[in-house]
Design a protein around this motif. Structure first.
Motif, short mmCIF file in Angstrom:
data_model
loop_
_atom_site.label_atom_id
_atom_site.label_comp_id
_atom_site.label_asym_id
_atom_site.label_seq_id
_atom_site.Cartn_x
_atom_site.Cartn_y
_atom_site.Cartn_z
N ASN A 168 -1.44 -3.42 7.87
CA ASN A 168 -2.53 -3.43 6.89
C ASN A 168 -2.06 -2.99 5.50
N LYS A 169 -2.86 -3.32 4.51
CA LYS A 169 -2.51 -3.07 3.11
C LYS A 169 -2.30 -1.59 2.83
N GLU A 170 -3.12 -0.71 3.43
CA GLU A 170 -3.00 0.72 3.18
C GLU A 170 -1.64 1.24 3.63
N ASP A 171 -1.18 0.79 4.80
CA ASP A 171 0.12 1.23 5.29
C ASP A 171 1.25 0.69 4.42
N ILE A 172 1.12 -0.55 3.98
CA ILE A 172 2.15 -1.14 3.11
C ILE A 172 2.21 -0.40 1.78
N ASP A 173 1.05 -0.07 1.21
CA ASP A 173 1.02 0.68 -0.05
C ASP A 173 1.65 2.06 0.11
N GLU A 174 1.35 2.72 1.22
CA GLU A 174 1.93 4.05 1.44
C GLU A 174 3.43 3.94 1.65
N PHE A 175 3.86 2.91 2.37
CA PHE A 175 5.28 2.70 2.60
C PHE A 175 6.02 2.46 1.27
N ARG A 176 5.40 1.72 0.37
CA ARG A 176 6.00 1.51 -0.95
C ARG A 176 6.17 2.82 -1.70
N ARG A 177 5.18 3.69 -1.59
CA ARG A 177 5.28 4.99 -2.26
C ARG A 177 6.43 5.81 -1.68
N VAL A 178 6.62 5.71 -0.36
CA VAL A 178 7.75 6.39 0.27
C VAL A 178 9.06 5.87 -0.31
N LEU A 179 9.18 4.54 -0.41
CA LEU A 179 10.41 3.93 -0.94
C LEU A 179 10.66 4.37 -2.38
N ARG B 254 4.07 3.81 12.52
CA ARG B 254 3.16 2.68 12.68
C ARG B 254 3.84 1.37 12.29
N ILE B 255 4.57 1.40 11.18
CA ILE B 255 5.27 0.19 10.75
C ILE B 255 6.40 -0.16 11.72
N PHE B 256 7.16 0.83 12.15
CA PHE B 256 8.22 0.57 13.12
C PHE B 256 7.65 0.00 14.41
N GLY C 298 18.16 -11.38 6.83
CA GLY C 298 17.97 -10.83 5.50
C GLY C 298 17.23 -11.82 4.60
N VAL C 299 16.25 -11.32 3.85
CA VAL C 299 15.49 -12.16 2.93
C VAL C 299 15.37 -11.43 1.59
N ASN C 300 14.82 -12.13 0.59
CA ASN C 300 14.65 -11.50 -0.72
C ASN C 300 13.39 -10.63 -0.73
N LYS C 301 13.19 -9.96 -1.85
CA LYS C 301 12.08 -9.02 -1.98
C LYS C 301 10.73 -9.69 -1.74
N PHE C 302 10.53 -10.86 -2.34
CA PHE C 302 9.24 -11.54 -2.24
C PHE C 302 8.93 -11.90 -0.79
N LEU C 303 9.91 -12.50 -0.09
CA LEU C 303 9.68 -12.89 1.30
C LEU C 303 9.51 -11.68 2.20
N ALA C 304 10.27 -10.62 1.93
CA ALA C 304 10.13 -9.40 2.74
C ALA C 304 8.72 -8.85 2.66
N LYS C 305 8.17 -8.82 1.46
CA LYS C 305 6.80 -8.34 1.26
C LYS C 305 5.80 -9.24 1.98
N LEU C 306 5.97 -10.55 1.85
CA LEU C 306 5.06 -11.50 2.46
C LEU C 306 5.11 -11.43 3.98
N LEU C 307 6.32 -11.40 4.53
CA LEU C 307 6.48 -11.42 5.98
C LEU C 307 6.05 -10.09 6.61
N LEU C 308 6.24 -9.00 5.89
CA LEU C 308 5.85 -7.69 6.41
C LEU C 308 4.36 -7.62 6.69
N SER C 309 3.57 -8.19 5.78
CA SER C 309 2.12 -8.11 5.95
C SER C 309 1.57 -9.21 6.84
N ARG C 310 2.06 -10.46 6.68
CA ARG C 310 1.47 -11.57 7.41
C ARG C 310 1.94 -11.70 8.85
N PHE C 311 3.22 -11.56 9.08
CA PHE C 311 3.76 -11.79 10.42
C PHE C 311 3.70 -10.56 11.31
N ASN C 312 3.58 -9.39 10.71
CA ASN C 312 3.64 -8.16 11.51
C ASN C 312 2.30 -7.44 11.62
#
Length: 289
Positions: free
Chosen positions: A248-259, A153-155, A231-245
């Motif tokens: 949803n929050k549930e997928d981002i939270d699950e993706f973090r758990r995978v990482l 889904r994220i890809f 390439g961006v830093n951690k903060f921008l990566a998190k921000l851009l992943l959710s806002r520009f792409n």
């Protein structure tokens, strides 16, 4: 023919199991809390026989349910996280009632399928299975890839953009993803009746891959568009992943758990008993996206 009862169909792994675990030699019956909602969610052909039954609230359906000649039960972890006490108690209640149904059918063999993120929180699950005097195996598996998985889904969201913003730590992180349909084939082929009883075993993918490499394998199967990487830093990566792409929050939270939890796991315990050939990732990505 083996006759199997499964639960946890509200999860990704359980939902697709209702479509792909069944074969001519593997007869699958699934328990679903709300069949009408389930049928609206599932986009593939269901091959298992499904019964509407709530394992958290016993009622007439629970009391009347009968299944005979059951070889074993498979319980897919249902709650989002076992490190949350409320969710853990719900998981234990559902598991207890599932085991009761299996025993009612004259079966005392249960396979509990957990995730790597559950690894350090499985003691209450194991204690319950010991108290219930059931012949159990706890399977701890790596993250899966496949159609509609969180990674796919994220890809899929990223593939729609011309420019890919990434944090290099994530892009270069190595892990061993599992082809989803291989998990079902593995469950069918393992000799559960006489092996791995009262054990915790691990199931991980055969190939090591970075998230960047896996993304471009996905991209080659879905789009020919060339991407620009920044390439961006951690903060921008998190921000851009959710806002520009539009992820949803549930997928981002699950993706973090995978990482956080993914690692290379040792398959040797079961490989000593049963050989298994995994589908090459490159071929699988093309087959199930």
């Amino acid at each position: 023919m083996k006759k199997v009862l499964i639960s946890g169909l509200n999860t990704y792994l359980g939902r697709r199991a209702s479509c792909y675990l069944q074969t001519k030699d593997f007869d699958v019956t699934g328990l679903v809390r709300n069949l009408s909602i389930f049928n609206k969610i599932v986009k593939e052909k269901v091959t298992a026989k499904l019964f509407e039954l709530d394992l958290l609230r016993k009622g007439p359906a629970y009391d009347k349910f009968q299944i005979s000649d059951l070889n074993f039960g498979i319980y897919f972890t249902q709650v989002p996280s076992l490190d949350n006490d409320i969710q853990l108690q719900l998981e234990l209640l559902g598991l207890r009632n599932f085991v009761e149904i299996c025993k009612r059918a004259g079966n005392n063999r249960v396979i509990y399928v957990a995730r790597l993120m559950d690894e350090h929180f499985l003691e209450p699950v194991r204690n319950l299975l010991e108290v219930l005097r059931v012949q159990y195996t706890i399977v701890v598996k790596s993250s899966v890839i496949g159609k509609e998985s969180v990674l796919n889904r994220i890809f899929g969201k990223l593939a729609k953009r011309q420019t890919i913003f990434y944090w290099n730590w994530v892009a270069s992180l190595k892990f061993h993803p599992l082809p989803l349909l291989d998990v079902y084939r593995w469950l069918r082929e393992m000799p559960w009746e006489n092996n791995f009883i009262s054990e915790v075993i691990y199931l991980g993918g055969h190939e090591e891959v970075t998230f960047r490499n896996l993304f471009y394998q996905f991209l080659s199967s879905t789009s020919n568009t060339q991407k620009r990487e920044i390439g961006v830093n951690k903060f921008l990566a998190k921000l851009l992943l959710s806002r520009f792409n539009d992820i949803n929050k549930e997928d981002i939270d699950e993706f973090r758990r995978v990482l956080y939890y993914e690692k290379n796991v040792d398959n040797s315990t079961w490989q000593k008993v049963q050989p298994f050939e995994f589908t090459p990732l490159k071929a699988y990505v093309k087959m199930d996206t």
